[in-house]
Structures are given as C-alpha cells and as structure tokens.
Design a protein around this motif. Structure first.
Motif, PDB file in Angstrom:
ATOM      1  N   TYR A  17     -41.775 -60.949  76.773  1.00  0.00           N
ATOM      2  CA  TYR A  17     -40.919 -61.130  78.051  1.00  0.00           C
ATOM      3  C   TYR A  17     -41.573 -61.247  79.269  1.00  0.00           C
ATOM      4  O   TYR A  17     -42.963 -60.384  79.329  1.00  0.00           O
ATOM      5  CB  TYR A  17     -39.781 -60.229  78.010  1.00  0.00           C
ATOM      6  N   ASP A  18     -41.301 -61.905  80.335  1.00  0.00           N
ATOM      7  CA  ASP A  18     -42.031 -62.009  81.664  1.00  0.00           C
ATOM      8  C   ASP A  18     -41.271 -61.372  82.673  1.00  0.00           C
ATOM      9  O   ASP A  18     -41.741 -60.808  83.701  1.00  0.00           O
ATOM     10  CB  ASP A  18     -42.200 -63.419  82.110  1.00  0.00           C
ATOM     11  N   ASP A 216     -40.576 -66.985  89.478  1.00  0.00           N
ATOM     12  CA  ASP A 216     -41.057 -68.055  88.124  1.00  0.00           C
ATOM     13  C   ASP A 216     -40.944 -67.083  86.968  1.00  0.00           C
ATOM     14  O   ASP A 216     -41.045 -67.636  85.820  1.00  0.00           O
ATOM     15  CB  ASP A 216     -42.442 -68.269  88.351  1.00  0.00           C
ATOM     16  N   ALA A 219     -38.144 -68.125  84.804  1.00  0.00           N
ATOM     17  CA  ALA A 219     -38.070 -69.592  84.672  1.00  0.00           C
ATOM     18  C   ALA A 219     -37.456 -69.798  83.399  1.00  0.00           C
ATOM     19  O   ALA A 219     -36.790 -71.157  83.213  1.00  0.00           O
ATOM     20  CB  ALA A 219     -39.317 -70.525  85.067  1.00  0.00           C
ATOM     21  N   ASN A 220     -37.805 -69.093  82.323  1.00  0.00           N
ATOM     22  CA  ASN A 220     -37.713 -69.502  80.915  1.00  0.00           C
ATOM     23  C   ASN A 220     -36.739 -68.394  80.390  1.00  0.00           C
ATOM     24  O   ASN A 220     -37.198 -67.197  80.340  1.00  0.00           O
ATOM     25  CB  ASN A 220     -39.028 -69.511  80.148  1.00  0.00           C
ATOM     26  N   LYS A 221     -35.511 -68.637  80.546  1.00  0.00           N
ATOM     27  CA  LYS A 221     -34.525 -67.760  79.998  1.00  0.00           C
ATOM     28  C   LYS A 221     -34.977 -66.799  78.641  1.00  0.00           C
ATOM     29  O   LYS A 221     -34.225 -65.914  78.753  1.00  0.00           O
ATOM     30  CB  LYS A 221     -33.039 -68.463  79.727  1.00  0.00           C
ATOM     31  N   SER A 222     -35.526 -67.699  77.871  1.00  0.00           N
ATOM     32  CA  SER A 222     -35.824 -66.778  76.452  1.00  0.00           C
ATOM     33  C   SER A 222     -36.984 -65.715  76.948  1.00  0.00           C
ATOM     34  O   SER A 222     -37.111 -64.857  75.749  1.00  0.00           O
ATOM     35  CB  SER A 222     -36.250 -67.686  75.589  1.00  0.00           C
ATOM     36  N   ARG A 223     -37.412 -65.655  77.986  1.00  0.00           N
ATOM     37  CA  ARG A 223     -38.399 -64.383  78.132  1.00  0.00           C
ATOM     38  C   ARG A 223     -37.794 -63.532  79.330  1.00  0.00           C
ATOM     39  O   ARG A 223     -38.665 -62.867  80.038  1.00  0.00           O
ATOM     40  CB  ARG A 223     -39.851 -65.251  78.799  1.00  0.00           C
TER      41      ARG A 223
END
Length: 283
Positions: A17-18, A216, A219-223
């Motif tokens: 995860y971010d 940002d 930006a990627n929901k999976s993260r």
C-alpha cells in the motif's frame, strides 16, 4: 467474497500500500487515551514512505479533531492530514446558505457544535419554520436513547424537510462507555419516511476529501488501505469505494476466545467483508 486474512501486524502487508485512510476513534484512541501500538504502526508506515490520512465521522472540522490529539498522546508524525465528517458537512451546509436550519445538537458540555457552521452565516429557526434539519447528535449521548427523539424527529418528516447527518456513526466508545451518535437518529428519521444526507463514512464525500489530501499516493485504488473498527461505516465505506479494508477489534466488539470466528461472524451479521482483521492496530 474476499477471503479474510489475519496478519500479525501492519508490517506484514504495508508494502502492498501507498496510502492509508485510517479511522480515529476506536483505532488510534478511545476518547481518553491514545493506543500507543496503533500510533507507532502509522508512524512506521509513514517512515517507509506511505501517506496517512485520518478519516473520522466526528461532526467538527478537522482542526478540532487534531487539537484533541495532544492531551490524548497521539503524535503528529502518525499522520499527514485529517478529514472529518464535519469538513464534508460544512460543504453541504455551504450549498444551502439560503435555507433556514433546525439544529439538533450534541452534548452542551462539549461546546463544539458551533465549529461545524462557524463562518458560514447560516440562519437557524424552530422546527416549524426550517428548511433543513442539521443533526449533530443527541442532547445527552449517554443518558438519552435515540427512541426518545421519535416524536421530535417526526416533526421534520411531516414537513418533508431533509436531514443532514453530521455524524453517521450510531455509537462511539468514550473510555469504557458507549455513547449514541447522530447516525442513530438518522436511522429513525429514515424509518419514519424522512430523507437523510450523509456527508461522512461510508458515503463518498468524505472519501473524496481524504483521497485529495494524499494526492498521487491514492492514484491506484488497489494500493489504498482503509482501517477502521466499524463494519457499517469503515468496512462498508472501503468496499463501496473499492479499497481494501483492515478491521480492528478495538471498538464495539468484545474479544472472545476465538477472535477469527468472532470477526467473521460479526462481518457476516452486517453483510460486510474486510480484507484483513486484527485485534488492534499494531506494527
């Protein structure tokens, strides 16, 4: 259906995860004291480059939430930003500056209700002359029961005025006691046939604010990982928004001998799911 996993700590999954959108009450503090292990986990996540936005259904602007952290022992390096249901509610109120509001306030001793609408130049009136019901909470969240307000709420339903629910939570644990919240009144309002606007979790408005705060990193929901202690707000919100969810059992549940079974049954009872579950947030 997601297969529920039970990591020993956040460190086991942090690399996936971010950004973390983390609930406040019941996860990092209980209204009396900070949960040290939970705070350390968020600090460590940020030290590894992740972003943390605290996301709470508190019916006050974020500054009042943050001001409350210091005496509890929540460190400033545990989060990058914070968004509240109060922030999202203010946006809804600002759209209706030309309306007359009937305010149903929380405990007078908190003296925090005015922060919700301070500076918006709203007009307030009695139930029979108002256009919108602003529900912040019960007059006494500990001694009163939501059903005590049925006849009062019916006044708004009969006049067909919408309710803005500043805190969709139904209950919150303060220290060792459960207090009723505005969400319990909103449920009655809907049962009576009234319409309710929910700016907070599990609805989109508060998540949109939180995502904008981490930029940002979301930006990627999976993260993006949502952490919380409520199936109906935190885990439901994560599912609706398409994020993974980590349920922590430091809120309304009482830990039994088999935590895994207890949590699985709890989520099933509410028709919800989570990606992970832990007895409490820890690294």
């Amino acid at each position: 259906m997601t297969q529920l996993k039970f990591p020993g700590g956040l460190s086991e999954i942090a690399g996936q995860y971010d950004a973390i959108l983390c609930d406040v009450w019941g996860v990092i503090h209980n209204g009396r004291d900070a949960f040290e292990e939970a705070c350390v986990a968020l600090v460590n996540f940020r030290e590894q480059g992740g972003k943390v936005c605290l996301i709470t259904n508190a019916p006050v602007p974020k500054q009042q939430v943050i001001d409350y952290f210091l005496p509890l022992g929540v460190p400033t390096d545990a989060y990058d930003d914070c968004v509240s249901s109060g922030d999202a509610t203010r946006e809804e109120l600002a759209k209706r500056r030309d309306k007359v509001f009937w305010a149903m306030g929380a405990n007078a001793r908190w003296e925090r209700d005015p922060y919700l609408y301070q500076g918006l130049n709203l007009s307030f009136g009695e139930p029979d002359e108002s256009d919108v019901l602003l529900c912040i909470g019960l007059s006494d969240s500990l001694k009163d029961h939501p059903s005590d307000y049925t006849d009062t709420l019916k006044q708004g339903v009969d006049r067909n005025i919408p309710m803005i629910c500043a805190n969709p939570d139904k209950q919150v644990r303060i220290g060792g006691q459960l207090h009723w919240c505005a969400g319990a009144l909103a449920e009655i309002y809907e049962d009576l046939g009234g319409s309710v606007i929910y700016p907070g979790k599990p609805h989109a408005a508060i998540y949109d604010l939180a995502v904008s705060r981490v930029g940002d990193a979301a930006a990627n929901k999976s993260r993006v990982l949502c952490i919380g202690d409520s199936p109906t707000t935190d885990m439901r919100g994560a599912r609706i928004q398409g994020f993974d969810g980590l349920y922590v059992g430091t809120g309304l549940t009482e830990h039994g001998a088999d935590f895994q079974t207890e949590v699985s049954d709890l989520l099933a009872d509410y028709g919800e799911e989570a990606t992970y579950a832990m007895t409490g947030l820890r690294w």
